[in-house]
Design a protein around this motif. Structure first.
Motif, PDB file in Angstrom:
ATOM      1  N   SER A  77       0.819  -1.214   0.000  1.00  0.00           N
ATOM      2  CA  SER A  77       0.000   0.000   0.000  1.00  0.00           C
ATOM      3  C   SER A  77       0.855   1.267   0.000  1.00  0.00           C
ATOM      4  O   SER A  77       0.390   2.331  -0.400  1.00  0.00           O
ATOM      5  N   ASN A  78       2.114   1.146   0.440  1.00  0.00           N
ATOM      6  CA  ASN A  78       3.025   2.303   0.419  1.00  0.00           C
ATOM      7  C   ASN A  78       3.929   2.313  -0.810  1.00  0.00           C
ATOM      8  O   ASN A  78       4.810   3.170  -0.915  1.00  0.00           O
ATOM      9  N   MET A  79       3.719   1.373  -1.709  1.00  0.00           N
ATOM     10  CA  MET A  79       4.596   1.246  -2.869  1.00  0.00           C
ATOM     11  C   MET A  79       4.161   2.219  -3.966  1.00  0.00           C
ATOM     12  O   MET A  79       2.982   2.311  -4.315  1.00  0.00           O
ATOM     13  N   LYS A  80       5.133   2.934  -4.516  1.00  0.00           N
ATOM     14  CA  LYS A  80       4.864   3.872  -5.604  1.00  0.00           C
ATOM     15  C   LYS A  80       5.029   3.186  -6.958  1.00  0.00           C
ATOM     16  O   LYS A  80       4.205   3.342  -7.852  1.00  0.00           O
ATOM     17  N   GLN A  81       6.109   2.415  -7.133  1.00  0.00           N
ATOM     18  CA  GLN A  81       6.343   1.702  -8.377  1.00  0.00           C
ATOM     19  C   GLN A  81       7.423   0.653  -8.159  1.00  0.00           C
ATOM     20  O   GLN A  81       8.141   0.683  -7.154  1.00  0.00           O
ATOM     21  N   TRP A  82       7.488  -0.290  -9.092  1.00  0.00           N
ATOM     22  CA  TRP A  82       8.578  -1.247  -9.080  1.00  0.00           C
ATOM     23  C   TRP A  82       9.000  -1.514 -10.521  1.00  0.00           C
ATOM     24  O   TRP A  82       8.197  -1.416 -11.457  1.00  0.00           O
ATOM     25  N   ASN A  83      10.270  -1.774 -10.712  1.00  0.00           N
ATOM     26  CA  ASN A  83      10.765  -2.043 -12.057  1.00  0.00           C
ATOM     27  C   ASN A  83      11.936  -3.010 -11.967  1.00  0.00           C
ATOM     28  O   ASN A  83      12.458  -3.301 -10.890  1.00  0.00           O
ATOM     29  N   VAL A  84      12.337  -3.507 -13.152  1.00  0.00           N
ATOM     30  CA  VAL A  84      13.395  -4.508 -13.231  1.00  0.00           C
ATOM     31  C   VAL A  84      14.429  -4.054 -14.244  1.00  0.00           C
ATOM     32  O   VAL A  84      14.088  -3.638 -15.357  1.00  0.00           O
ATOM     33  N   TRP A 140      16.653  -5.577 -16.565  1.00  0.00           N
ATOM     34  CA  TRP A 140      16.761  -6.932 -17.109  1.00  0.00           C
ATOM     35  C   TRP A 140      18.198  -7.312 -17.449  1.00  0.00           C
ATOM     36  O   TRP A 140      18.515  -8.494 -17.550  1.00  0.00           O
ATOM     37  N   GLU A 141      19.064  -6.333 -17.620  1.00  0.00           N
ATOM     38  CA  GLU A 141      20.457  -6.644 -17.953  1.00  0.00           C
ATOM     39  C   GLU A 141      21.214  -7.198 -16.750  1.00  0.00           C
ATOM     40  O   GLU A 141      21.952  -8.171 -16.862  1.00  0.00           O
ATOM     41  N   ILE A 142      21.046  -6.567 -15.596  1.00  0.00           N
ATOM     42  CA  ILE A 142      21.753  -7.039 -14.402  1.00  0.00           C
ATOM     43  C   ILE A 142      20.833  -7.832 -13.474  1.00  0.00           C
ATOM     44  O   ILE A 142      21.246  -8.236 -12.383  1.00  0.00           O
ATOM     45  N   LYS A 143      19.563  -8.039 -13.907  1.00  0.00           N
ATOM     46  CA  LYS A 143      18.599  -8.856 -13.161  1.00  0.00           C
ATOM     47  C   LYS A 143      18.341  -8.292 -11.759  1.00  0.00           C
ATOM     48  O   LYS A 143      18.297  -9.026 -10.779  1.00  0.00           O
ATOM     49  N   MET A 144      18.162  -6.996 -11.673  1.00  0.00           N
ATOM     50  CA  MET A 144      17.922  -6.352 -10.378  1.00  0.00           C
ATOM     51  C   MET A 144      16.494  -5.832 -10.308  1.00  0.00           C
ATOM     52  O   MET A 144      16.010  -5.163 -11.225  1.00  0.00           O
ATOM     53  N   VAL A 145      15.820  -6.145  -9.199  1.00  0.00           N
ATOM     54  CA  VAL A 145      14.471  -5.658  -8.940  1.00  0.00           C
ATOM     55  C   VAL A 145      14.571  -4.449  -8.012  1.00  0.00           C
ATOM     56  O   VAL A 145      15.232  -4.514  -6.969  1.00  0.00           O
ATOM     57  N   THR A 146      13.927  -3.365  -8.387  1.00  0.00           N
ATOM     58  CA  THR A 146      13.928  -2.145  -7.575  1.00  0.00           C
ATOM     59  C   THR A 146      12.488  -1.760  -7.265  1.00  0.00           C
ATOM     60  O   THR A 146      11.660  -1.656  -8.174  1.00  0.00           O
ATOM     61  N   VAL A 147      12.204  -1.576  -5.973  1.00  0.00           N
ATOM     62  CA  VAL A 147      10.865  -1.192  -5.528  1.00  0.00           C
ATOM     63  C   VAL A 147      10.975   0.143  -4.808  1.00  0.00           C
ATOM     64  O   VAL A 147      11.793   0.292  -3.892  1.00  0.00           O
ATOM     65  N   GLU A 148      10.167   1.100  -5.222  1.00  0.00           N
ATOM     66  CA  GLU A 148      10.167   2.422  -4.606  1.00  0.00           C
ATOM     67  C   GLU A 148       8.899   2.603  -3.780  1.00  0.00           C
ATOM     68  O   GLU A 148       7.795   2.347  -4.249  1.00  0.00           O
ATOM     69  N   PHE A 149       9.099   3.066  -2.530  1.00  0.00           N
ATOM     70  CA  PHE A 149       7.991   3.289  -1.621  1.00  0.00           C
ATOM     71  C   PHE A 149       7.860   4.791  -1.342  1.00  0.00           C
ATOM     72  O   PHE A 149       8.669   5.592  -1.796  1.00  0.00           O
ATOM     73  N   ALA A 150       6.828   5.100  -0.578  1.00  0.00           N
ATOM     74  CA  ALA A 150       6.625   6.507  -0.201  1.00  0.00           C
ATOM     75  C   ALA A 150       7.789   6.986   0.667  1.00  0.00           C
ATOM     76  O   ALA A 150       8.531   6.191   1.242  1.00  0.00           O
ATOM     77  N   ASP A 151       7.939   8.312   0.738  1.00  0.00           N
ATOM     78  CA  ASP A 151       8.992   8.960   1.541  1.00  0.00           C
ATOM     79  C   ASP A 151      10.387   8.588   1.056  1.00  0.00           C
ATOM     80  O   ASP A 151      11.329   8.439   1.853  1.00  0.00           O
ATOM     81  N   GLU A 152      10.508   8.398  -0.258  1.00  0.00           N
ATOM     82  CA  GLU A 152      11.818   8.180  -0.898  1.00  0.00           C
ATOM     83  C   GLU A 152      12.535   6.921  -0.416  1.00  0.00           C
ATOM     84  O   GLU A 152      13.753   6.841  -0.427  1.00  0.00           O
ATOM     85  N   VAL A 153      11.790   5.926   0.027  1.00  0.00           N
ATOM     86  CA  VAL A 153      12.390   4.654   0.436  1.00  0.00           C
ATOM     87  C   VAL A 153      12.520   3.760  -0.789  1.00  0.00           C
ATOM     88  O   VAL A 153      11.565   3.591  -1.551  1.00  0.00           O
ATOM     89  N   ARG A 154      13.710   3.189  -0.987  1.00  0.00           N
ATOM     90  CA  ARG A 154      13.949   2.345  -2.161  1.00  0.00           C
ATOM     91  C   ARG A 154      14.555   1.019  -1.714  1.00  0.00           C
ATOM     92  O   ARG A 154      15.430   0.974  -0.850  1.00  0.00           O
ATOM     93  N   LEU A 155      14.065  -0.067  -2.330  1.00  0.00           N
ATOM     94  CA  LEU A 155      14.549  -1.421  -2.049  1.00  0.00           C
ATOM     95  C   LEU A 155      15.048  -2.040  -3.352  1.00  0.00           C
ATOM     96  O   LEU A 155      14.303  -2.103  -4.328  1.00  0.00           O
ATOM     97  N   SER A 156      16.303  -2.479  -3.381  1.00  0.00           N
ATOM     98  CA  SER A 156      16.880  -3.089  -4.581  1.00  0.00           C
ATOM     99  C   SER A 156      17.540  -4.404  -4.202  1.00  0.00           C
ATOM    100  O   SER A 156      18.246  -4.480  -3.182  1.00  0.00           O
ATOM    101  N   PHE A 157      17.316  -5.436  -4.999  1.00  0.00           N
ATOM    102  CA  PHE A 157      17.916  -6.734  -4.734  1.00  0.00           C
ATOM    103  C   PHE A 157      18.050  -7.522  -6.038  1.00  0.00           C
ATOM    104  O   PHE A 157      17.347  -7.258  -7.023  1.00  0.00           O
ATOM    105  N   ILE A 158      18.964  -8.481  -6.020  1.00  0.00           N
ATOM    106  CA  ILE A 158      19.195  -9.379  -7.150  1.00  0.00           C
ATOM    107  C   ILE A 158      18.855 -10.793  -6.708  1.00  0.00           C
ATOM    108  O   ILE A 158      19.319 -11.245  -5.656  1.00  0.00           O
ATOM    109  N   CYS A 159      18.035 -11.489  -7.470  1.00  0.00           N
ATOM    110  CA  CYS A 159      17.711 -12.885  -7.168  1.00  0.00           C
ATOM    111  C   CYS A 159      18.853 -13.764  -7.676  1.00  0.00           C
ATOM    112  O   CYS A 159      19.201 -13.708  -8.862  1.00  0.00           O
ATOM    113  N   THR A 160      19.418 -14.566  -6.781  1.00  0.00           N
ATOM    114  CA  THR A 160      20.627 -15.311  -7.125  1.00  0.00           C
ATOM    115  C   THR A 160      20.354 -16.654  -7.795  1.00  0.00           C
ATOM    116  O   THR A 160      21.142 -17.108  -8.607  1.00  0.00           O
ATOM    117  N   GLU A 161      19.237 -17.314  -7.467  1.00  0.00           N
ATOM    118  CA  GLU A 161      19.004 -18.660  -7.993  1.00  0.00           C
ATOM    119  C   GLU A 161      17.689 -18.792  -8.743  1.00  0.00           C
ATOM    120  O   GLU A 161      17.239 -19.901  -9.011  1.00  0.00           O
TER     121      GLU A 161
END
Length: 773
Positions: A703-710, A712-733
């Motif tokens: 509910s606090n998520m603004k957008q998420w994107n991927v 595809w070249e480096i396989k990184m998922v980035t999720v942006e939340f309200a108040d400029e909070v950002r979560l980025s991670f790479i799935c290894t397996e």
């Protein structure tokens, strides 16, 4: 000097000889010079535009005859030129050979084509050349190298990028698939291998009369890493032991019964809400589907585990990392089966992928409820989800009760297969309940005043490296907020702590034998979630506060009509877990139809064995088995009065109440992190978890998520939340596309509503989940 035998010389000579005798000119763009097809212009001139200006003289007649002979020689030369193959593999006339393998006939066919030929024309030429009387309507072209179906028949070969080195297959789109249902039984189904997986699953669910197919998907069978590789024959024999005998099922064949849209208030009840049996003969379940001729009980009636060996053969994840590896096998919903290297006759698992079950209604969903119950049952028996000893005995008692009622229901159905129900009366009854809103009591006090709770509650806020325990506060629960005071006398002043529970996560942590009644709250804040624990003193206090917390998390108060029923449901759920901690009496004659090894997970069987060995080294054979059986029968007394559907629904609700329910794990490396961790995805939040302990490090709500994107070249998922909070991670397996689809899928499911009476919006699902399509 041009010779008469050369094409240019012939063209010039014929043009010079005939131009003065015939009206008409060469087609636009052509001169008298030979440019690859002058003979076509000559034919056009000789036979189509012949308009003599004057009676032909004998000399001019001879000239015409000579021109015609020259034209014949030109055609013979063209035929000879047609067979000349150039160094690049093409022919001199611009055509080239296309190789097509016909899978049904195991034949390779070569066609002469040009890049301007469309796919439909290629298939037409192929069928004409095969000259085999057969229904080819289900066949299509498959390009193995590019792993793509050539389904746009109006596209040309050039547009698809197909050249002479391409190897195509002419193969049926519908192929056999061995489908393992949530009850672990196999059925053979003909599935469209060219459809996207989302569409294929929808067709399968339509055949099985399972509403809301968007909750399910296909999963590749996980391999047990602890076992050595077996021969294919061993794998086949293991599968065949669970194979169902029956006719072939083809989604889309016949006038298969299906429920309209996502939700319809005018739907006619199909099943008995008491025991889940069909209200009309079997044909009402499956229409003209081949399944109606087989054994429909495999879908709507639970089948007990007959042998502990079956349970022992199943893969059991030993740690969270094993659970995460299972999720590597989810298929991409936006691509077809063939595009994901699924072979004909391959075994795939049909499972509920998203743990958000919408509008479970016993009148329409007997099969859906049973398959959901089966998936929950196997998740508990295979230890995919943790539970306490009391909960395990409650689950075992419910299983035992459901197995007994299922056998009775099957026998009654066979004896009363001709019973019918007046569909009009059933629809009117359902409409009456809908209009009246069910049997709900309305009290004037609920409108004029909002109930409140006030009592001493122990509160704990866990922090890293903290040694502090629970601290007692006088807590008041009003509207959707909890206010904590140091004492009852200070409740009229400013609270020491205040929590608004709107949008929070509420998780129970209960141990009946240990008299532990905890409520775990995850309260949304700007940078994630704050964790708060509430400890109640007894069951009654816990039931009222737990019900109030659940309603507040949905933005509702205790004035809502669902508050009192929620309190009673919690109390009845706790009552089902009541067990005598040390039963002194074990009946000499244990019921023969109960097999505890098939009702309790192996871990608890081992736990009981170790406990008895420590207490008394020498026990009579079968004593431990009888002890577990006695506990199950004791717990069964709390559920013995339930109907079949009620017992299944209680089992599902108890499964949903477990702390680990609904979390799908993936191994990930977070940006800035040095080691592998876990990312957990639930229906409404993302959780960063410790890979070793499973403890939540941080939680973010959708509910606090603004957008998420991927990326595809480096396989990184980035999720942006309200108040400029950002979560980025790479799935290894696992491919990050799987994680991306889970997030988008839960967003899609959150848009469903009961007032919708429309078909599933597939395009919206693809927009949210496919990423690049």
């Amino acid at each position: 000097m041009q010779t008469l035998g050369s094409p240019v010389g012939v063209a010039d000579c014929a043009g010079h000889c005939l131009q003065s005798n015939f009206c008409g000119s060469p087609p636009s763009g052509l001169s008298h010079s030979f440019v690859g097809c002058s003979w076509s212009w000559l034919g056009h001139l000789l036979f189509k535009d012949f308009v003599p200006r004057a009676p032909l003289s004998s000399s001019r007649s001879a000239t015409l005859l000579t021109a015609r002979r020259l034209l014949d020689s030109l055609q013979e030369g063209a035929m000879a030129l047609d067979g000349i193959r150039m160094p690049d593999g093409c022919y001199a006339d611009g055509t080239w050979e296309l190789s097509v393998h016909v899978t049904d006939l195991s034949r390779d066919v070569t066609l002469r084509v040009t890049g301007e030929v469309h796919i439909g024309g290629v298939m037409l030429k192929l069928v004409e050349k095969l000259d085999v009387k057969k229904d080819w309507s289900d066949h299509a072209l498959w390009w193995e190298k590019k792993r793509t179906w050539l389904l746009k028949t109006h596209w040309t070969l050039d547009k698809y990028g197909i050249q002479a080195d391409a190897k195509l297959q002419f193969t049926p789109q519908h192929k056999l698939l061995r489908l393992q249902l949530p009850n672990m039984k196999y059925v053979k189904v003909k599935v469209n291998f060219s459809d996207r997986v989302f569409k294929a699953v929808s067709d399968i669910c339509k055949t099985f009369n399972i509403r809301h197919p968007e909750e399910l998907s296909l999963l590749k069978k996980p391999r047990d890493p602890t076992k050595k590789k077996k021969k294919k024959l061993d794998d086949q024999s293991e599968d065949e032991a669970l194979e169902l005998e029956g006719p072939l099922i083809t989604p889309g064949s016949g006038s298969i019964y299906s429920s309209p849209g996502l939700y319809s208030k005018t739907m006619t009840p199909t099943y008995d809400a008491h025991d889940g049996s069909p209200l009309s003969p079997t044909s009402a379940w499956f229409g003209d589907s081949a399944l109606s001729e087989g054994n429909p009980g495999i879908l709507a009636v639970s089948q007990p585990i007959t042998s502990p060996e079956i349970l022992a053969k199943m893969f059991k994840p030993q740690a969270l990392l094993d659970k995460a590896k299972i999720n590597q096998g989810w298929l991409d919903s936006s691509r077809s089966l063939m595009e994901q290297d699924v072979k004909e006759n391959e075994a795939l698992l049909l499972r509920f992928k998203y743990y958000s079950f919408f509008d479970l209604n016993p009148k329409y969903d007997a099969i859906r409820i049973n398959q959901l119950y089966e998936q929950a049952k196997w998740a508990i028996l295979l230890e995919e989800i943790e539970c306490t000893e009391e909960e395990m005995m409650m689950f075992a008692a419910l299983q035992y009760h459901i197995n007994k009622l299922s056998i009775m229901t099957s026998e009654n159905h066979l004896n009363n297969s001709d019973k019918e129900v007046d569909e009009v009366d059933a629809a009117l009854s359902d409409l009456e309940i809908t209009l009246e809103g069910g049997k709900t009591s309305t009290i004037l006090g609920d409108i004029t005043s909002i109930p409140e709770l006030a009592d001493y509650i122990k509160v704990f806020k866990p922090k890293k490296l903290t040694l502090k325990g629970y601290k007692q506060y006088w807590c008041t629960f009003k509207d959707t907020s909890i206010s904590c005071y140091k004492s009852k006398e200070e409740s009229s002043g400013t609270p020491a702590h205040q929590m608004n529970l709107r949008g929070c996560e509420v998780t129970p942590d209960v141990n009946i034998s240990g008299q532990k009644f905890n409520i775990k709250l995850l309260i949304p804040v700007a940078d994630g979630m704050n964790e708060i624990w509430l400890r109640c003193d007894n069951e009654k206090q816990y039931a009222h506060w737990m019900a109030a917390c659940r309603l507040a998390s949905k933005g509702k108060t205790m004035a809502d009509s669902s508050y009192n029923p929620e309190v009673q449901n919690i109390l009845s759920f706790l009552k089902m877990q009541h067990l005598n901690p040390d039963p002194q009496f074990i009946p000499e004659q244990i019921t023969a139809d109960i097999n505890p090894e098939c009702l309790v997970s192996p871990r608890y069987l081992k736990k009981y064995k170790n406990k008895q060995e420590k207490g008394c080294k020498k026990q009579m054979p079968g004593y431990i088995r009888d002890l577990i059986t006695a506990r199950i029968l004791e717990a069964h007394q709390n559920v013995a009065q339930m109907s079949l559907i009620e017992a299944k629904m209680r089992f599902i609700q108890a499964w949903q109440s477990l702390p680990e329910f609904g979390i799908t794990h993936f191994i990930a490396r977070f940006q800035g992190g040095k080691k592998e961790e876990l990312i957990g995805i639930a229906y409404n939040r993302l959780i960063r978890m410790d890979a070793g302990t499973g403890d939540a490090i941080k939680t973010w709500r959708f509910s606090n998520m603004k957008q998420w994107n991927v990326n595809w070249e480096i396989k990184m998922v980035t999720v942006e939340f309200a108040d400029e909070v950002r979560l980025s991670f790479i799935c290894t397996e696992v491919d990050c596309k799987v994680v991306h689809e889970f997030i988008g899928g839960y967003i899609f499911l959150s848009t469903r509503a009961k007032d919708q009476n429309e078909s599933l919006d597939e395009e919206m699902f693809y927009k949210l989940t496919s990423g690049w399509v």
